[in-house]
Scaffold this active site. Sequence first.
Site, short mmCIF file in Angstrom:
data_model
loop_
_atom_site.label_atom_id
_atom_site.label_comp_id
_atom_site.label_asym_id
_atom_site.label_seq_id
_atom_site.Cartn_x
_atom_site.Cartn_y
_atom_site.Cartn_z
N LYS A 109 34.19 32.61 29.89
CA LYS A 109 34.97 31.49 30.38
C LYS A 109 34.55 30.20 29.68
CE LYS A 109 35.39 33.17 35.19
NZ LYS A 109 36.85 33.19 35.35
N ARG A 156 38.88 43.29 40.08
CA ARG A 156 39.70 44.44 40.46
C ARG A 156 39.02 45.76 40.12
NH1 ARG A 156 44.44 42.18 36.90
NH2 ARG A 156 43.29 40.32 37.55
#
Length: 466
Positions: free
Chosen positions: A238, A312
């Site tokens: 990020k 996920r």
Amino acid sequence: MSALHPDLLTDDAEGAIPVLFVGAAGPIDETLQGWAEANGFKGKSGQILVAPGGDGGIAAVLVGAGETFDPMSARALPARLPPGLYRLEAEPEDARRAALAFLLGAYVFDRYKARPERDRVRLVAPEGLDLAAATRIASACALAREMVDTPAADMGPLQIETIAREIAEEAGAAITAIAGDALLDENYPAVHAVGRAAAPHRAPRVIEIGWNLDRADLPLVALVGKGVVFDSGGLDIKAAAGMRNMKKDMGGAAHALALGRLVMQSRLPVRLVVLVAAVENAISGDAFRPGDILSSRKGLTIEIGNTDAEGRLVLADILTRAGEHSPDLTLDFATLTGAARIALGPELPPLYTDDEALAADLLEAARAVGDPLWRMPLWPGYRAALETEIADLRNDSAGWAQAGSVTAALFLQRFAPTTGAWAHMDIFAWNPRARPGWPEGGEAQALRACFEMLTRRFGHDKASVR
């Protein structure tokens, strides 16, 4: 674990200052009318005006209730009122709801600051309030917020396990924790892959609490939480701005544990399983990579398109584990996608479920307790965006679908239990805008709504404190 200050609510009303909720249409007490007009108080939601008394004290407090009474306006009282004892002047049901809002607004995260003793804003418990029940709800929200607010250095996988053990011990529940390479032996390959790059003392783990499991006559509820204690993005790292608040990426685990504690403390007549995957998405020579194909507990293979879509992956394994219990109802919480914020902003979490009755129950409960949710579609047309040529599915949906929160929910649906209803909450777990009663930092979202729904469905008397 977080606990509210013990004397925020009291039964002793002697000397209490009245708090009056005034709507935008009035009326205002005649003795306060001039003071209200001189200070521009019009009863708008969010307005608070302290009216002085003749002895130099406080005669009353006016709180703007807006066009319709909003009990959450009382969240601002602990931050905006001078220390003292106050009583709510409102209809009994409104007063009880405002008292719970007051408790929610009393949360302060000051673990890393000097904490001198100080006088507090205190409230007379309204008539008919179940003080124990209200305190349990507020304490659950405070626990979730405190876990989210705590920096990642002090809220790693081991610390989450420690909190889970304290919760289980308090309730007399069973608990297991599987950590490190034992995850491979116990068939949690996706959880292991996401967390294996972390330092050994921050090894990934799956934590499972079981309560009342010997009561086959009771419905089984599974609570599932994403516990990424810090998300660097992995090898798809990020940017600094995106990484700044990633201590909150374990917000789903915090919510699952806090809600689980609340269910057990309230003795709801259910069997309960709480499942949390606690991992750090770190960067090292052993980090999982774009292009890797991971196994999952369900047996489906997953092609990695982006290592920053890791939440996920860990949920896939623990949702599969939840399904092995054959639950009647499964709720999962995850700070899963930035796309959810683009769609609905930070204050309105999306709800996904393919069960119409569950959707209706959750939305009604959310409205009743002022803990908003907005149903989003599990749009089948976007399932193709999860297809890939060399694995069963991919963790980053194809760009043409665009709806990142929807496709993430569709990914989870592939692993969700099929024996009962399932709902997924893509929460933010954070207040980006500081205001009285809502300090910048961790926030409990959908927790009270889910507890209200569980109480209405399974509770002893089908009612709860709002």
